[in-house]
Design a protein around this motif. Structure first.
Motif, PDB file in Angstrom:
ATOM      1  N   GLY A 144      -7.268  -5.936  16.880  1.00 58.54           N
ATOM      2  CA  GLY A 144      -7.679  -4.811  16.062  1.00 58.54           C
ATOM      3  C   GLY A 144      -6.803  -3.588  16.287  1.00 58.54           C
ATOM      4  N   ILE A 145      -7.099  -2.532  15.544  1.00 56.84           N
ATOM      5  CA  ILE A 145      -6.356  -1.275  15.701  1.00 56.84           C
ATOM      6  C   ILE A 145      -7.360  -0.127  15.774  1.00 56.84           C
ATOM      7  N   PRO A 146      -7.003   0.973  16.434  1.00 52.54           N
ATOM      8  CA  PRO A 146      -7.935   2.105  16.529  1.00 52.54           C
ATOM      9  C   PRO A 146      -8.350   2.590  15.139  1.00 52.54           C
ATOM     10  N   LYS A 147      -9.610   3.002  15.003  1.00 56.41           N
ATOM     11  CA  LYS A 147     -10.143   3.454  13.712  1.00 56.41           C
ATOM     12  C   LYS A 147      -9.271   4.539  13.079  1.00 56.41           C
ATOM     13  N   GLU A 148      -8.791   5.472  13.900  1.00 55.45           N
ATOM     14  CA  GLU A 148      -8.004   6.589  13.373  1.00 55.45           C
ATOM     15  C   GLU A 148      -6.636   6.149  12.835  1.00 55.45           C
ATOM     16  N   ALA A 150      -6.281   3.169  11.135  1.00 52.76           N
ATOM     17  CA  ALA A 150      -6.494   2.202  10.051  1.00 52.76           C
ATOM     18  C   ALA A 150      -5.901   2.636   8.712  1.00 52.76           C
ATOM     19  N   GLU A 151      -6.129   3.879   8.303  1.00 56.16           N
ATOM     20  CA  GLU A 151      -5.610   4.339   7.014  1.00 56.16           C
ATOM     21  C   GLU A 151      -4.093   4.547   7.054  1.00 56.16           C
ATOM     22  N   LYS A 152      -3.587   4.926   8.225  1.00 53.46           N
ATOM     23  CA  LYS A 152      -2.164   5.230   8.339  1.00 53.46           C
ATOM     24  C   LYS A 152      -1.270   4.004   8.188  1.00 53.46           C
ATOM     25  N   VAL A 153      -1.825   2.794   8.472  1.00 57.88           N
ATOM     26  CA  VAL A 153      -0.979   1.597   8.437  1.00 57.88           C
ATOM     27  C   VAL A 153      -0.515   1.257   7.027  1.00 57.88           C
ATOM     28  N   MET A 154      -1.089   1.912   6.008  1.00 60.46           N
ATOM     29  CA  MET A 154      -0.635   1.679   4.645  1.00 60.46           C
ATOM     30  C   MET A 154       0.421   2.687   4.201  1.00 60.46           C
ATOM     31  N   GLU A 155       0.825   3.554   5.126  1.00 58.75           N
ATOM     32  CA  GLU A 155       1.916   4.482   4.844  1.00 58.75           C
ATOM     33  C   GLU A 155       3.241   3.786   5.134  1.00 58.75           C
ATOM     34  N   SER A 185      -2.573  -2.201 -10.349  1.00 63.28           N
ATOM     35  CA  SER A 185      -3.479  -3.159 -10.999  1.00 63.28           C
ATOM     36  C   SER A 185      -4.874  -2.567 -11.204  1.00 63.28           C
ATOM     37  N   GLY A 186      -5.043  -1.277 -10.913  1.00 58.67           N
ATOM     38  CA  GLY A 186      -6.311  -0.595 -11.144  1.00 58.67           C
ATOM     39  C   GLY A 186      -7.319  -0.744 -10.028  1.00 58.67           C
ATOM     40  N   GLY A 187      -6.886  -1.265  -8.872  1.00 56.42           N
ATOM     41  CA  GLY A 187      -7.805  -1.490  -7.768  1.00 56.42           C
ATOM     42  C   GLY A 187      -7.534  -0.608  -6.573  1.00 56.42           C
ATOM     43  N   ASN A 188      -8.129  -0.970  -5.450  1.00 59.30           N
ATOM     44  CA  ASN A 188      -7.887  -0.239  -4.208  1.00 59.30           C
ATOM     45  C   ASN A 188      -7.944  -1.204  -3.031  1.00 59.30           C
ATOM     46  N   ILE A 189      -7.372  -0.792  -1.932  1.00 59.00           N
ATOM     47  CA  ILE A 189      -7.332  -1.615  -0.721  1.00 59.00           C
ATOM     48  C   ILE A 189      -7.823  -0.775   0.452  1.00 59.00           C
ATOM     49  N   MET A 190      -8.701  -1.348   1.268  1.00 60.11           N
ATOM     50  CA  MET A 190      -9.243  -0.628   2.416  1.00 60.11           C
ATOM     51  C   MET A 190      -9.148  -1.485   3.670  1.00 60.11           C
ATOM     52  N   ILE A 191      -8.981  -0.826   4.798  1.00 64.61           N
ATOM     53  CA  ILE A 191      -8.894  -1.525   6.083  1.00 64.61           C
ATOM     54  C   ILE A 191     -10.001  -1.022   6.996  1.00 64.61           C
ATOM     55  N   ASP A 192     -10.765  -1.970   7.535  1.00 66.38           N
ATOM     56  CA  ASP A 192     -11.830  -1.642   8.483  1.00 66.38           C
ATOM     57  C   ASP A 192     -11.491  -2.329   9.803  1.00 66.38           C
ATOM     58  N   SER A 193     -11.236  -1.528  10.816  1.00 69.58           N
ATOM     59  CA  SER A 193     -10.826  -2.107  12.101  1.00 69.58           C
ATOM     60  C   SER A 193     -11.163  -1.170  13.245  1.00 69.58           C
ATOM     61  N   ASP A 194     -11.233  -1.743  14.424  1.00 67.64           N
ATOM     62  CA  ASP A 194     -11.367  -0.963  15.648  1.00 67.64           C
ATOM     63  C   ASP A 194     -10.822  -1.811  16.792  1.00 67.64           C
ATOM     64  N   THR A 195     -10.409  -1.157  17.846  1.00 68.76           N
ATOM     65  CA  THR A 195      -9.818  -1.855  18.983  1.00 68.76           C
ATOM     66  C   THR A 195     -10.767  -2.915  19.527  1.00 68.76           C
ATOM     67  N   LYS A 197     -12.000  -5.435  17.931  1.00 71.11           N
ATOM     68  CA  LYS A 197     -12.954  -5.968  16.945  1.00 71.11           C
ATOM     69  C   LYS A 197     -12.275  -6.619  15.749  1.00 71.11           C
ATOM     70  N   GLY A 198     -10.996  -6.886  15.852  1.00 72.46           N
ATOM     71  CA  GLY A 198     -10.302  -7.520  14.743  1.00 72.46           C
ATOM     72  C   GLY A 198     -10.076  -6.556  13.595  1.00 72.46           C
ATOM     73  N   CYS A 199      -9.702  -7.100  12.458  1.00 70.80           N
ATOM     74  CA  CYS A 199      -9.353  -6.273  11.313  1.00 70.80           C
ATOM     75  C   CYS A 199      -9.818  -6.943  10.019  1.00 70.80           C
ATOM     76  N   ARG A 200     -10.430  -6.158   9.142  1.00 65.97           N
ATOM     77  CA  ARG A 200     -10.857  -6.683   7.841  1.00 65.97           C
ATOM     78  C   ARG A 200     -10.193  -5.873   6.739  1.00 65.97           C
ATOM     79  N   VAL A 201      -9.469  -6.563   5.884  1.00 64.71           N
ATOM     80  CA  VAL A 201      -8.828  -5.922   4.742  1.00 64.71           C
ATOM     81  C   VAL A 201      -9.619  -6.302   3.495  1.00 64.71           C
ATOM     82  N   ALA A 202     -10.011  -5.306   2.715  1.00 66.87           N
ATOM     83  CA  ALA A 202     -10.782  -5.544   1.496  1.00 66.87           C
ATOM     84  C   ALA A 202      -9.980  -5.059   0.288  1.00 66.87           C
TER      85      ALA A 202
END
Length: 211
Positions: A144-148, A150-155, A185-195, A197-202
């Protein structure tokens, strides 16, 4: 600049240093080769990132469930060598998108999940309908990755673990590309993760609606 710096540095050693052993020549040449491959991959990703725009997108009615299934089939062959299993629960869902670009999104996401998963582990991929949209979840159970973070990894160029990214030849551009393609494509992508606890991409995409 990082791969180029390494290539120039090791090339300089090979040129200047006297009496190199055969083992040292092989080692330094290996570094140059690996960094050159990384530079090639990074250049390709930069071109993709620069060129993706509305005028380059060839949208059509596609079944995202079929796209994800095809990607899983290919990825399972690669991950099977590490005894990593992909569990899937897919549904049929028609969307308006560029099939090739959408495939690259899920290749990137599953590739990242595979890198985060230890040998013998599992990755879960499942789809759900949500009103006028379909949501595709990819869950790994790695570090997993720290919650803070998670959003930055898409930069573009952002990497949480630079050493791991270098090891796998990453350029920090994969998820930035995914985000851009999904948004086009009109959608969005979100990442939910914490150290720990693995990582979930939606990935949420609008269902195709007949006018």
């Amino acid at each position: 600049k990082t791969p180029l710096t390494a290539i120039l540095g090791f090339s300089d050693i090979l040129t200047i240093k006297q009496n190199l052993t055969e083992e040292e020549i092989k080692e330094y040449s290996g570094y140059i080769y690996k960094e050159a491959l990384r530079l090639k991959a990074m250049s390709g990703k930069l071109m993709e990132l620069a060129q993706i725009g509305e005028e380059n997108v060839k949208n059509e009615i596609v079944d995202v469930g079929e796209i994800v299934s095809e990607v899983i089939q290919s990825e399972q062959i690669v991950l099977g060598k590490q005894d990593i299993k992909i569990n899937k629960n897919l549904i049929s869902a028609k969307i308006w998108a560029d099939k090739d670009l959408m495939k690259s999104v899920f290749y990137n996401i599953l590739d990242n999940a595979g890198k985060a998963t230890a040998a013998g582990g599992t990755i879960d991929v499942y789809m759900l309908n949500d009103k006028d949209s379909v949501v595709i979840h990819v869950q790994d159970y790695g570090a997993g990755i720290p919650k803070e973070e998670a959003e930055k990894v898409m930069e573009p160029f952002y990497m949480v673990d630079k050493s791991r990214s270098r090891k796998h030849g990453g350029a920090g551009l994969g998820l930035a590309l995914c985000k851009k393609i999904v948004e086009i494509s009109g959608g969005n992508i979100m990442i939910d993760s914490d150290t720990g606890k693995g990582c979930r991409v939606a990935v949420t995409l609008p269902l195709y609606q007949k006018n």
